[in-house]
Design an enzyme around this catalytic site. Structure first.
Site, mmCIF file in Angstrom:
data_model
loop_
_atom_site.group_PDB
_atom_site.id
_atom_site.type_symbol
_atom_site.label_atom_id
_atom_site.label_comp_id
_atom_site.label_asym_id
_atom_site.label_seq_id
_atom_site.Cartn_x
_atom_site.Cartn_y
_atom_site.Cartn_z
ATOM 1 N N GLU A 242 -0.932 -4.988 0.669
ATOM 2 C CA GLU A 242 -2.316 -5.337 0.309
ATOM 3 C C GLU A 242 -2.916 -4.282 -0.597
ATOM 4 O OE1 GLU A 242 -6.442 -5.071 0.102
ATOM 5 O OE2 GLU A 242 -5.386 -3.715 1.458
ATOM 6 N N GLU A 243 -2.516 -3.032 -0.416
ATOM 7 C CA GLU A 243 -3.177 -1.918 -1.104
ATOM 8 C C GLU A 243 -2.765 -1.750 -2.560
ATOM 9 O OE1 GLU A 243 -5.588 -0.232 -0.081
ATOM 10 O OE2 GLU A 243 -5.581 -0.168 2.106
ATOM 11 N N HIS B 254 -10.012 5.214 3.876
ATOM 12 C CA HIS B 254 -9.345 5.949 2.794
ATOM 13 C C HIS B 254 -9.705 7.438 2.820
ATOM 14 C CE1 HIS B 254 -8.246 2.227 0.163
ATOM 15 N NE2 HIS B 254 -8.420 1.861 1.436
ATOM 16 N N ASP C 254 0.522 -2.418 5.349
ATOM 17 C CA ASP C 254 0.901 -1.258 4.538
ATOM 18 C C ASP C 254 -0.086 -0.109 4.689
ATOM 19 O OD1 ASP C 254 -0.925 -3.003 3.246
ATOM 20 O OD2 ASP C 254 -0.505 -2.095 1.300
#
Length: 407
Positions: A155-156, A380, A97
């Site tokens: 996962e995020e 990020h 993801d």
């Protein structure tokens, strides 16, 4: 234990011979692995919405002879390879993801989806595991046991896709499980495998503090929740400094303080948000009661009330020392151009821990930073990228692992 029947018609290769074969094949297919990664980078999808990504990976996996593909959840994949030799079942996981972030890079593979970006390297993880699946399928007669390839969604975003895959039964019969993450803090060519804690847990809390509002000119007639909340913020640091073993790591941060609506009004209530991270389940278990005791004590001392909402997130990622040592052997013997790098456990968190509750395993950090190429931005970040030479190391790591973990 889920052993496979020995194929006596093929002489077993040594680990060094396997490593040479994997190296040659990973070099030959590297351009295609890069192309897979760039395709996914151009077409990122958010957690629980990875429809096109999962379809793309399923098409590529279906083209590999010997691989069986299924969908444990709508946007995740389980690929299985039955090896030709006796051995255990190894699961290898990649997350797929992306993040809600606008890609600001200037390159031909920048995200084409507004405000969605692979800013953490999950596109690379999926490409590495796909490349390893192809190599291992070609070495099927030599592969011990069964290899399962998890392409995990979400996962995020808590509660995360790992637990959903576990609930769907992907870990049944698995003896060991591994994963890898490209790292913007490690130079390409460096790989780190920790014993014990590797990543922290990640929990959240909300404190709702209620006092008595009124005019700012008459604070003596009020119970000021802002003043009380400020004291709670300071006193919560005692959870770390005075209530936790100094040999244990614990991070507690208040990250939001909401309250008030005018310059001349003391509000009735405020709300505080916070984050808690630690590497030990024992330490983690005691934090909610400490937060509640301190917050309620400060509030009660001033005639206010306080309510705690504590939200448990991902558990710590704790490597099994035996599996970790086997993965270090993979690096030493199977990736000639890589070097083991000692690092400390990271306070970041992720949901690979859900798989580790069902089998011993290890989480590996793959260096992907290159100052010479200008690839230096952290995860990020809107300019995040990683050195695609790291994909070669990731493929070799995954492709060599089944042989070492069955040695």
């Amino acid at each position: 234990m889920s052993d496979r029947t020995m194929n006596a018609s093929s002489t077993p290769l040594s680990l060094s011979a396997i490593a040479e074969t994997v190296d040659a094949q990973s070099q030959r297919q590297h351009a295609e692995v890069v192309a897979w990664r760039r395709h996914m980078h151009r077409h990122p999808e958010l957690s629980f919405k990875e429809v096109d990504t999962a379809n793309f990976l399923e098409r590529e996996l279906a083209a590999i002879d010997g691989i069986e593909v299924s969908r444990p959840t709508p946007t995740s994949l389980l690929a299985r390879l039955a090896g030709g030799r006796q051995g255990r079942t190894l699961a290898m996981r990649a997350d797929i993801d992306a993040l809600p972030l606008q890609d600001q890079k200037s390159c031909d593979y920048a995200s084409g989806n507004a405000n969605v970006m692979h800013a953490c390297g999950h596109d690379g993880h999926a490409a590495m595991l796909l490349g390893a699946a192809r190599i291992l399928a070609g070495l099927r007669a030599q592969v011990p046991g069964e290899v399962r390839f998890f392409f995990q969604h979400a996962e995020e975003q808590h509660p995360g896709g790992a637990q959903q895959m576990v609930d769907a039964g992907v870990m049944q019969g698995v003896d060991q499980v591994i994963s890898a993450h490209v790292m913007s803090t490690l130079d390409t060519g460096s790989i780190a495998v920790l014993d014990g804690p590797a990543l922290a847990s990640s929990d959240r809390f909300v404190l709702r503090l209620r006092g008595r509002g009124g005019h700012a000119a008459n604070p003596d007639r009020c119970i000021d929740p802002i003043m009380i909340g400020a004291q709670i913020v300071g006193n919560l640091q005692a959870v770390v400094s005075r209530n936790t073993d100094p040999h244990e790591a614990l991070i507690l941060s208040v990250t939001r303080f909401d309250g008030g609506s005018a310059f001349n009004v003391i509000p009735d209530a405020v709300e505080l948000w916070g984050s808690v991270r630690c590497f030990s389940d024992q330490v983690r278990a005691g934090v909610p009661a400490l937060v509640e005791r301190i917050a309620n004590g400060v509030a009660a001392a001033h005639g206010a009330t306080c309510e705690l909402e504590y939200i448990r997130g991902y558990s710590p990622v704790v490597n099994d020392p035996a599996v970790a040592e086997r993965m270090r052997a993979v690096v030493r013997q199977g990736i000639a151009t890589a070097a083991l790098q000692p690092i400390r456990p990271l306070p970041n968190s992720e949901d690979f821990s859900a798989f580790l509750k069902h089998a011993p395993g290890a989480y590996v950090f793959v260096g992907a930073r290159s100052a010479a190429k200008g690839i230096v931005h952290p995860h990020h970040h809107p300019h995040f990228d990683f050195d695609e030479d790291a994909l070669l190391h990731g493929v070799q790591l995954f492709a060599n692992a089944p042989f070492h973990l069955n040695a």
